[in-house]
Write a protein that holds these residues in place. Structure first.
Motif, PDB file in Angstrom:
ATOM      1  N   GLU A  88       0.831  -1.208   0.000  1.00 52.98           N
ATOM      2  CA  GLU A  88       0.000   0.000   0.000  1.00 52.98           C
ATOM      3  C   GLU A  88       0.863   1.255   0.000  1.00 52.98           C
ATOM      4  O   GLU A  88       0.647   2.183  -0.781  1.00 52.98           O
ATOM      5  CB  GLU A  88      -0.939  -0.002   1.203  1.00 52.98           C
ATOM      6  CG  GLU A  88      -1.832   1.231   1.265  1.00 52.98           C
ATOM      7  CD  GLU A  88      -2.779   1.200   2.466  1.00 52.98           C
ATOM      8  OE1 GLU A  88      -3.236   2.289   2.879  1.00 52.98           O
ATOM      9  OE2 GLU A  88      -3.059   0.103   2.988  1.00 52.98           O
ATOM     10  N   ALA A  89       1.856   1.298   0.875  1.00 47.97           N
ATOM     11  CA  ALA A  89       2.729   2.468   0.969  1.00 47.97           C
ATOM     12  C   ALA A  89       3.506   2.681  -0.328  1.00 47.97           C
ATOM     13  O   ALA A  89       3.667   3.815  -0.793  1.00 47.97           O
ATOM     14  CB  ALA A  89       3.683   2.313   2.143  1.00 47.97           C
ATOM     15  N   ASP A  90       3.985   1.596  -0.921  1.00 47.15           N
ATOM     16  CA  ASP A  90       4.771   1.716  -2.151  1.00 47.15           C
ATOM     17  C   ASP A  90       3.923   2.255  -3.292  1.00 47.15           C
ATOM     18  O   ASP A  90       4.357   3.121  -4.063  1.00 47.15           O
ATOM     19  CB  ASP A  90       5.366   0.361  -2.535  1.00 47.15           C
ATOM     20  CG  ASP A  90       6.414  -0.117  -1.536  1.00 47.15           C
ATOM     21  OD1 ASP A  90       6.877   0.702  -0.723  1.00 47.15           O
ATOM     22  OD2 ASP A  90       6.755  -1.313  -1.573  1.00 47.15           O
ATOM     23  N   LEU A  91       2.699   1.749  -3.420  1.00 46.87           N
ATOM     24  CA  LEU A  91       1.816   2.222  -4.484  1.00 46.87           C
ATOM     25  C   LEU A  91       1.456   3.695  -4.282  1.00 46.87           C
ATOM     26  O   LEU A  91       1.411   4.479  -5.240  1.00 46.87           O
ATOM     27  CB  LEU A  91       0.548   1.372  -4.534  1.00 46.87           C
ATOM     28  CG  LEU A  91       0.723  -0.073  -5.021  1.00 46.87           C
ATOM     29  CD1 LEU A  91      -0.566  -0.862  -4.830  1.00 46.87           C
ATOM     30  CD2 LEU A  91       1.170  -0.113  -6.483  1.00 46.87           C
ATOM     31  N   LYS A  92       1.209   4.079  -3.057  1.00 49.08           N
ATOM     32  CA  LYS A  92       0.888   5.480  -2.777  1.00 49.08           C
ATOM     33  C   LYS A  92       2.066   6.393  -3.111  1.00 49.08           C
ATOM     34  O   LYS A  92       1.883   7.482  -3.672  1.00 49.08           O
ATOM     35  CB  LYS A  92       0.479   5.654  -1.307  1.00 49.08           C
ATOM     36  CG  LYS A  92      -0.904   5.103  -1.014  1.00 49.08           C
ATOM     37  CD  LYS A  92      -1.275   5.285   0.462  1.00 49.08           C
ATOM     38  CE  LYS A  92      -2.697   4.805   0.725  1.00 49.08           C
ATOM     39  NZ  LYS A  92      -3.089   4.958   2.147  1.00 49.08           N
ATOM     40  N   THR A  93       3.272   5.945  -2.802  1.00 46.92           N
ATOM     41  CA  THR A  93       4.465   6.744  -3.105  1.00 46.92           C
ATOM     42  C   THR A  93       4.590   6.998  -4.603  1.00 46.92           C
ATOM     43  O   THR A  93       4.831   8.130  -5.047  1.00 46.92           O
ATOM     44  CB  THR A  93       5.733   6.024  -2.602  1.00 46.92           C
ATOM     45  OG1 THR A  93       5.691   5.946  -1.179  1.00 46.92           O
ATOM     46  CG2 THR A  93       6.995   6.758  -3.037  1.00 46.92           C
ATOM     47  N   VAL A  94       4.402   5.954  -5.388  1.00 47.01           N
ATOM     48  CA  VAL A  94       4.586   6.091  -6.833  1.00 47.01           C
ATOM     49  C   VAL A  94       3.448   6.894  -7.457  1.00 47.01           C
ATOM     50  O   VAL A  94       3.685   7.739  -8.336  1.00 47.01           O
ATOM     51  CB  VAL A  94       4.725   4.709  -7.491  1.00 47.01           C
ATOM     52  CG1 VAL A  94       4.759   4.836  -9.007  1.00 47.01           C
ATOM     53  CG2 VAL A  94       5.996   4.025  -7.004  1.00 47.01           C
ATOM     54  N   LEU A  95       2.213   6.678  -7.018  1.00 49.14           N
ATOM     55  CA  LEU A  95       1.104   7.446  -7.593  1.00 49.14           C
ATOM     56  C   LEU A  95       1.193   8.920  -7.216  1.00 49.14           C
ATOM     57  O   LEU A  95       0.849   9.795  -8.016  1.00 49.14           O
ATOM     58  CB  LEU A  95      -0.231   6.864  -7.140  1.00 49.14           C
ATOM     59  CG  LEU A  95      -0.727   5.643  -7.919  1.00 49.14           C
ATOM     60  CD1 LEU A  95      -2.069   5.183  -7.384  1.00 49.14           C
ATOM     61  CD2 LEU A  95      -0.842   5.933  -9.407  1.00 49.14           C
ATOM     62  N   ARG A  96       1.659   9.196  -6.018  1.00 52.01           N
ATOM     63  CA  ARG A  96       1.870  10.609  -5.641  1.00 52.01           C
ATOM     64  C   ARG A  96       2.920  11.255  -6.547  1.00 52.01           C
ATOM     65  O   ARG A  96       2.760  12.404  -6.980  1.00 52.01           O
ATOM     66  CB  ARG A  96       2.320  10.702  -4.181  1.00 52.01           C
ATOM     67  CG  ARG A  96       1.197  10.505  -3.180  1.00 52.01           C
ATOM     68  CD  ARG A  96       1.693  10.580  -1.755  1.00 52.01           C
ATOM     69  NE  ARG A  96       0.592  10.607  -0.806  1.00 52.01           N
ATOM     70  CZ  ARG A  96       0.583  11.332   0.310  1.00 52.01           C
ATOM     71  NH1 ARG A  96       1.635  12.070   0.619  1.00 52.01           N
ATOM     72  NH2 ARG A  96      -0.459  11.303   1.112  1.00 52.01           N
ATOM     73  N   ALA A  97       3.991  10.526  -6.850  1.00 60.71           N
ATOM     74  CA  ALA A  97       5.022  11.049  -7.756  1.00 60.71           C
ATOM     75  C   ALA A  97       4.438  11.275  -9.149  1.00 60.71           C
ATOM     76  O   ALA A  97       4.805  12.238  -9.834  1.00 60.71           O
ATOM     77  CB  ALA A  97       6.202  10.083  -7.813  1.00 60.71           C
ATOM     78  N   SER A  98       3.517  10.414  -9.564  1.00 60.53           N
ATOM     79  CA  SER A  98       2.879  10.578 -10.868  1.00 60.53           C
ATOM     80  C   SER A  98       2.050  11.855 -10.904  1.00 60.53           C
ATOM     81  O   SER A  98       2.055  12.582 -11.907  1.00 60.53           O
ATOM     82  CB  SER A  98       1.986   9.373 -11.179  1.00 60.53           C
ATOM     83  OG  SER A  98       2.752   8.194 -11.291  1.00 60.53           O
TER      84      SER A  98
END
Length: 201
Positions: A88-98
């Protein structure tokens, strides 16, 4: 006797190429893709338009190459997808960067222009997908496969479809400009995709 040096054609060509990249990106940001022309790019770059046509078949091809050059150092698709053990944390990190990239003025104009150009020019669309979109989607897919192996995701899911649940709504909202594109929104996308719509208790 002074040494006479032969002009370095490769260096001159690289300078011209860089000037063309900068001109294409600047014009799209300033006047929009529709009003950007090969002639305008050539004038801005200080080169003849025949130089551009010798290297690229269209303004879309110029912009695509310029944009690839711009994003290559920073694009998550060219790096490693985080794998902290917390999906969950990893996906949130990458989508925020997007979100940060899609709303960055340096990237937003060219990305919108190439998205539109790719719809009407099949070759540009295929290259845009292959070189810009697919590398990032593959990283998402690999991270989900890692989560499956670790027991953090259902082993029966198709990772590629799961990725579309995450990035599809993000791009839809960005393209239509209907609602704000925020970190809170992407966090909710991750939560909905991971946990579904059923009540949690």
């Amino acid at each position: 006797m002074a040494e006479t040096r032969t002009p370095d054609a490769n260096r001159r060509s690289e300078r011209s190429r860089r000037a063309i990249y900068e001109a294409a990106l600047a014009l799209v940001a300033e006047v929009g893709y529709g009003r950007t022309t090969i002639e305008g790019i050539a004038t801005r770059a200080g080169v003849g338009k025949q130089t551009i046509y010798r290297w690229w078949p269209s303004k879309a091809a110029v912009l695509l190459e310029a944009f690839l050059d711009l994003v290559a150092p920073a694009d998550p698709a060219h790096g490693a997808f985080p794998d902290t053990g917390d999906l969950e944390a990893d996906l949130k990190t990458v989508l925020r960067a997007s979100v940060d990239e899609l709303t960055d003025p340096r990237y937003e104009g060219p990305t919108r222009a190439l998205t539109a150009a790719g719809i009407v020019d099949e070759k540009v669309g295929a290259e845009f997908l292959e070189k810009l979109l697919e590398p990032g989607l593959r990283l998402y897919t690999e991270r989900l496969r890692s989560a499956q192996s670790a027991g953090d995701a259902d082993p029966g899911i198709d990772p590629r479809i799961a990725v579309e649940l995450l990035v599809g709504p993000l791009l839809h909202r960005w393209l239509l400009r209907t609602l704000p594109l925020t970190h809170d929104y992407t966090d909710r996308l991750v939560e909905y995709a991971l946990y579904g719509l059923r009540p949690r208790g």
